[in-house]
Design a protein around this motif. Structure first.
Motif, mmCIF file in Angstrom:
data_model
loop_
_atom_site.group_PDB
_atom_site.id
_atom_site.type_symbol
_atom_site.label_atom_id
_atom_site.label_comp_id
_atom_site.label_asym_id
_atom_site.label_seq_id
_atom_site.Cartn_x
_atom_site.Cartn_y
_atom_site.Cartn_z
ATOM 1 N N THR A 180 0.835 -1.204 0.000
ATOM 2 C CA THR A 180 0.000 0.000 0.000
ATOM 3 C C THR A 180 0.870 1.255 0.000
ATOM 4 O O THR A 180 0.580 2.229 -0.701
ATOM 5 N N LYS A 181 1.954 1.199 0.776
ATOM 6 C CA LYS A 181 2.846 2.360 0.808
ATOM 7 C C LYS A 181 3.436 2.613 -0.578
ATOM 8 O O LYS A 181 3.527 3.756 -1.024
ATOM 9 N N ALA A 238 3.360 5.883 -5.580
ATOM 10 C CA ALA A 238 3.115 5.987 -7.017
ATOM 11 C C ALA A 238 1.922 6.900 -7.312
ATOM 12 O O ALA A 238 1.471 6.999 -8.455
ATOM 13 N N GLY A 239 1.382 7.534 -6.256
ATOM 14 C CA GLY A 239 0.313 8.503 -6.468
ATOM 15 C C GLY A 239 -1.098 7.962 -6.292
ATOM 16 O O GLY A 239 -2.070 8.668 -6.506
ATOM 17 N N PHE A 278 -4.380 -1.994 -13.075
ATOM 18 C CA PHE A 278 -5.834 -1.858 -13.053
ATOM 19 C C PHE A 278 -6.221 -0.436 -12.620
ATOM 20 O O PHE A 278 -7.047 0.210 -13.256
ATOM 21 N N VAL A 279 -5.584 0.052 -11.556
ATOM 22 C CA VAL A 279 -5.915 1.391 -11.054
ATOM 23 C C VAL A 279 -5.474 2.454 -12.064
ATOM 24 O O VAL A 279 -6.191 3.428 -12.306
ATOM 25 N N ASP A 280 -4.304 2.242 -12.655
ATOM 26 C CA ASP A 280 -3.813 3.189 -13.660
ATOM 27 C C ASP A 280 -4.798 3.347 -14.808
ATOM 28 O O ASP A 280 -4.977 4.438 -15.346
#
Ligand code: C2E
Ligand code: MG
Ligand code: MG
Ligand code: MG
Length: 276
Positions: free
Chosen positions: A102-103, A108-109, A272-274
């Motif tokens: 998570t960190k 990575a924003g 996926f989030v990107d």
């Protein structure tokens, strides 16, 4: 004749019992080395906010890649590890790995919350609060980004003890969520007292939600109740467009399930989030 077949049944029963016991001992023994041998790993499932259309969190789910058997799901080994006490160290390993990942996402924003499953066997250990705080502080992340998911039935099996430790965790700054909600028989008076911010509707109520009026009523009731208590709701097991549409219609705007993504490894999760 009856006797003979009875005897055969017993022989068969004995054999399958033996197989079960052998398998169980085998898993129990190999679990001892699973952490040291790097056989455990985490996959993550996105939590989606339908209103903002964003990934706001992820749930860490453990997997075991056994050198001989292959991939083993938690349903098969978490209960064994709870009985042997191995869950305690496994749970700390999960917390550490999940918070490290998570960190890295934050750096990575992608600022999102990680949800970690915690069983009552872990909470029962009086070192739990110190140890989990130690993990979080060591890695260096704000506790408000760490949510602990505890199943409703675990909470209800010893409510007074659970309330005490959950209040302490909440005071330390952790987020709390009641997992598998609807299956654990909590009473409204206790629900009011629980310091959890979020109620997670069990997927058994979601499965037929678009065609079963009773399930739809149950979910609508849980949502109304959560709202009245000032708690957030998320529906697990959202697999299809019909699930999503019905949940939206019921004003349940947070979902998790195969419709958006299966649990995936962290690199794939980041992609996926990107691209979401
Ligand atoms: P859970 O916390 O309720 O996790 C949700 C389970 O539903 C996960 O199974 C997930 O893969 C699955 N799931 C997600 N979306 C869907 C969907 O759309 N349809 C269906 N049919 N299933 C979906 P998984 O990963 O096998 O985990 C099972 C249970 O094992 C978890 O239930 C949790 O209670 C436990 N568990 C998993 N990881 C850990 C852990 O690190 N520590 C502890 N103590 N328990 C864990
Ligand atoms: Mg969970
Ligand atoms: Mg659940
Ligand atoms: Mg579950």
């Amino acid at each position: 004749q009856v006797k003979a077949s009875g005897k055969n049944n017993f022989q068969f029963f004995k054999q399958s019992m033996n197989e079960k016991i052998t398998e169980r001992l085998f898993l129990e023994n190999s679990l001892r080395n699973a952490i040291g041998n790097n056989e455990l790993f985490l996959v993550y499932q996105p939590k989606i906010n339908l209103e903002t259309k964003r990934v706001y969190g992820m749930e860490a789910l453990i997997r075991w890649r056994h050198p001989e058997i292959g991939l083993i799901r938690p349903d098969k080994f978490i209960s064994i590890s709870e009985e042997t006490g191995q869950i305690y160290n496994i749970g700390l390993w999960v917390a550490k790995q999940a918070i490290i990942d998570t960190k890295a996402l934050h750096e990575a924003g992608h600022i999102l919350t990680v949800s970690i499953n915690v069983s009552s066997k872990q909470l029962e250990n009086e070192k739990f609060i110190d140890d989990i705080c130690c993990v979080v502080n060591e890695i260096g992340i704000d506790k408000s980004y760490v949510e602990l998911e505890i199943t409703e039935s675990h909470i209800m099996s010893n409510i007074d003890k659970a309330l005490k430790i959950l209040n302490e965790l909440s005071d330390k700054g952790f987020k709390l969520s009641i997992d598998d909600f609807g299956t654990g028989y909590s009473s409204l008076s206790y629900l009011k007292k629980l310091p959890a911010q979020t109620i997670k509707i069990d997927r058994s109520f979601v499965l037929d939600i678009y065609k079963d009026e009773d399930d739809r009523s149950i979910v609508a009731t849980i949502i109304a109740m959560a709202k009245a208590l000032g708690k957030d709701v998320i529906a697990e097991g959202s697999e299809t467009q019909e699930h999503i549409d019905t949940l939206k219609y019921l004003h349940c705007n947070k979902v998790q399930g195969y419709f958006f993504s299966k649990p995936i490894e962290i690199d794939e999760f980041k992609e996926f989030v990107d691209n979401f």
